[in-house]
Design an enzyme around this catalytic site. Structure first.
Site, short mmCIF file in Angstrom:
data_model
loop_
_atom_site.label_atom_id
_atom_site.label_comp_id
_atom_site.label_asym_id
_atom_site.label_seq_id
_atom_site.Cartn_x
_atom_site.Cartn_y
_atom_site.Cartn_z
N GLU A 127 0.84 -1.20 0.00
CA GLU A 127 0.00 0.00 0.00
C GLU A 127 0.87 1.25 0.00
O GLU A 127 2.01 1.23 0.49
CB GLU A 127 -0.94 0.02 1.22
CG GLU A 127 -2.07 -0.98 1.13
CD GLU A 127 -2.92 -1.04 2.37
OE1 GLU A 127 -3.91 -0.31 2.44
OE2 GLU A 127 -2.57 -1.83 3.27
N THR A 128 0.33 2.32 -0.56
CA THR A 128 0.94 3.64 -0.53
C THR A 128 -0.11 4.62 -0.04
O THR A 128 -1.26 4.59 -0.49
CB THR A 128 1.43 4.06 -1.93
OG1 THR A 128 2.50 3.21 -2.34
CG2 THR A 128 1.91 5.51 -1.93
#
Length: 340
Positions: free
Chosen positions: A48-49
């Protein structure tokens, strides 16, 4: 071309390269489109970012948006959110001059902030440990846990992930009840929680994307990931129940090192089945170890609170943890004409 700052944080560990890596992007000074955020997320190619932006509500310090490499936006509260707040505290981007609570006995100062996530305003607790320079822990409350469907064919599920039927489920010693695979959630993200009978079976499981998709669809069209877990001896302070876990999702390129959005629901699942107990104040604690099979050593602390309300019980779940910074720099903002 324009560029913006980023930091890579290994979440749920104090040891570099052992936590769950998260890209944290400072988007306060650059207006990014959804496509630009998705392109940046795909470039990092981590599980995830998360982007922190100016809030649209005066009640929040920051607005957070989190994406998967496949472009899906998620609003679950896990390492993707906890890691951002740890970074904000450690990078001196939070006002930390007036704590709401001070405990001289253990040398801690507690600060309460608010975040805007998925259209909701949610509280965040940041604790500064004054006896250790730059040591912070973050506690984030998840949405109220919800129980959903149980898997209709545990034997078929076992075969699909390389296990035997006897490897799925285990019996609660105190009540004699057998735990079965069930979908749980503490946000719009639902996960299929699968109790596994032994640590050996947990390590033996082999999950492929196509079969995983099929099994998730069989139980719940909204299920996002598969969370395998088994009890292990506790080494936590106070002897808190401890589990080792593994997580797989079709939206991720590989096995997730730590999954707070599944560890939280797990605490409610275990409480419902009599595995996790609470004290006289209605407080319980769970420790989840994850990522060992992919070279990581993540530790997730989960706090469970149970209170009486309207003749029933309200269950509240808090994720607690910290992180360590492993990289920082600037990333080029994709051109506005670039497609995802």
């Amino acid at each position: 071309m324009a560029s913006i700052p980023f930091t890579i944080v290994d979440v749920f560990s104090a040891i570099p390269y052992k936590g769950n890596p998260l890209a944290v992007v400072d988007a306060r000074d650059e207006t990014l489109t959804d496509t630009q955020m998705k392109l940046i997320t795909r470039q990092f190619n981590l599980s995830e970012t998360t982007f922190f932006l100016p809030p649209t509500s005066p009640k929040a310090e920051f607005k957070l948006r989190s994406f998967l490499p496949d472009g899906k936006e998620v609003d679950g509260v896990g390492h993707n959110i906890l890691g951002v707040w740890w970074h904000l505290a450690q990078a001196n981007l939070l006002p930390l001059s007036a704590p709401q609570h001070t405990n001289p006995a253990d040398g801690t100062e507690t600060f309460i902030f608010s975040q805007e996530l998925g259209g909701k305003i949610m509280p965040v607790k940041v604790t500064r440990h004054t006896r250790t320079p730059d040591h912070f822990t973050v506690s984030i409350r998840q949405a109220t846990p919800q129980a959903h469907a149980t898997h209709p064919d545990p034997s078929g599920l076992a075969a699909a992930i390389g296990l035997d039927a006897a490897d799925i489920g285990f019996t609660v010693a105190s009540g004699g009840r057998e735990l079965q695979p069930q979908v749980m959630s503490t946000s719009t993200t639902r996960h299929l929680l699968v109790p596994v009978s032994s640590i050996e079976a947990l390590h033996r499981a082999a999950v492929q994307r196509d079969t995983l998709l099929e099994q998730l669809r069989r139980v719940d069209s909204k299920a996002y990931g598969l969370y395998l877990f088994t009890p292990v001896p506790s080494s936590a302070e106070g002897g808190a129940p401890t589990f080792e876990a593994r997580f797989f999702s079709p939206g991720m390129s590989g096995e997730d090192p730590a999954t707070g959005s599944a560890a939280g629901p797990l605490s409610a699942y275990l409480y419902d089945h009599g595995v996790l107990e609470v004290d006289g104040s209605g407080v319980g604690r769970l420790v989840v170890r994850q990522g060992l099979g992919v070279g990581r050593e993540c530790v997730i602390d989960v706090g469970l609170g149970v209170r009486k309300e309207g003749g029933g019980e309200v269950v509240e779940v808090d994720l607690v943890g910290g992180g360590v910074r492993v990289a920082e720099g600037r990333i080029t903002v994709p051109g506005s004409a670039t497609t995802f």
